[in-house]
Design a protein around this motif. Structure first.
Motif: not given
Length: 275
Positions: A169, A195-196
């Motif tokens: 990320s 984001a993950v």
């Protein structure tokens, strides 16, 4: 004009036809080795009797227990595994390689060894057995023990997937949020986790599927007690000795449930490969 897809025998610049077709042939052989046993299993099911076999109380109870224990295993892996994945991806710790190895170890150990380890740690005569007994906590041969066994074996799949997401990320976005005055918790919740999320969802699917199919650690640590610890894999093992037709039907049910978890992950991998 519709474009028709044809396999490309030459897979690299300068690659020969023989090499390309050899790779395609070996790939087809690998797919056959993986898929033929599953196809044979589906073919052996007596579908006319399947509704009756799958509505037997033992099958329904095993399915319920499988969903409860695997769900609890995934929840535990999320609560404890995601912070561990973040530490492995972001922190600089002495002995980090050893920590990484400990996380990976349950993936390569025979599950029965994990079950023996759980007995050594949490069994009645285990290292923490007496302390847990004093607190009124008993794990071996209980539903909670079955969930713990599944979590130990399945959690590494979630941890490794989440770790890869944290490592790849963009930390610059997190730094920008910090300069704007966002708290660490806000950055974690609003920036890092979204984001993950794809990696995390993939890890959850793998973890859940692995927990759902766990056998060795569960039967070693929790036994195979109907209504308490007998999950679908354990029910299949017992039915093979008493009612093979029911064993094939329950196996097909377990296969179907696993497909529901894995197919979205496979589709996501295909989309990622095309980008």
């Amino acid at each position: 004009m519709t474009r028709r897809w044809v396999p490309r025998p030459s897979l690299a610049p300068g690659g020969g036809l023989a090499t390309g077709w050899l790779l395609w042939t070996l790939a087809a052989g690998g797919l056959a080795v993986l898929g033929f046993p599953l196809a044979a299993l589906v073919a052996r099911v007596r579908w006319a009797q399947a509704p009756r076999l799958l509505t037997e109380p033992a099958a329904i109870e095993a399915l319920r227990l499988s969903l409860v224990t695997s769900g609890a295993a995934v929840a535990g892996a999320l609560v404890l595994g995601v912070p561990l994945a973040w530490i492995l991806a972001r922190a600089r710790l002495p002995g980090r390689g050893l920590l990484q190895a400990l996380v990976l170890l349950p993936m390569v150990l025979p599950p029965v060894v994990a079950g023996v380890g759980l007995l050594a740690a949490f069994g009645r005569s285990g290292a923490l057995g007496a302390a847990l007994q004093a607190l009124g906590i008993r794990l071996p041969f209980t539903t909670a023990g079955a969930a713990l066994a599944q979590a130990v074996v399945a959690a590494p799949f979630l941890i490794i997937s989440a770790q890869a997401g944290f490592a790849s990320s963009d930390r610059g976005v997190e730094d920008a949020a910090a300069t704007l005055g966002a708290s660490r918790w806000l950055i974690w919740r609003a920036v890092t986790l979204p984001a993950v999320a794809p990696s995390l969802l993939g890890g959850i699917a793998l973890c859940w599927a692995r927990a759902l199919g766990e056998f060795g650690a569960t039967i070693t640590f929790a036994g195979s007690l109907r209504g308490r610890t007998q999950t679908l894999p354990l029910a299949v093992h017992e039915l093979l000795q008493t009612d093979p037709d029911a064993a094939f039907a329950v196996s097909a049910l377990l296969l179907a449930v696993s497909l529901v978890l894995i197919v979205p992950l496979g589709a996501r991998l295909v989309v990622s490969a095309r980008r």
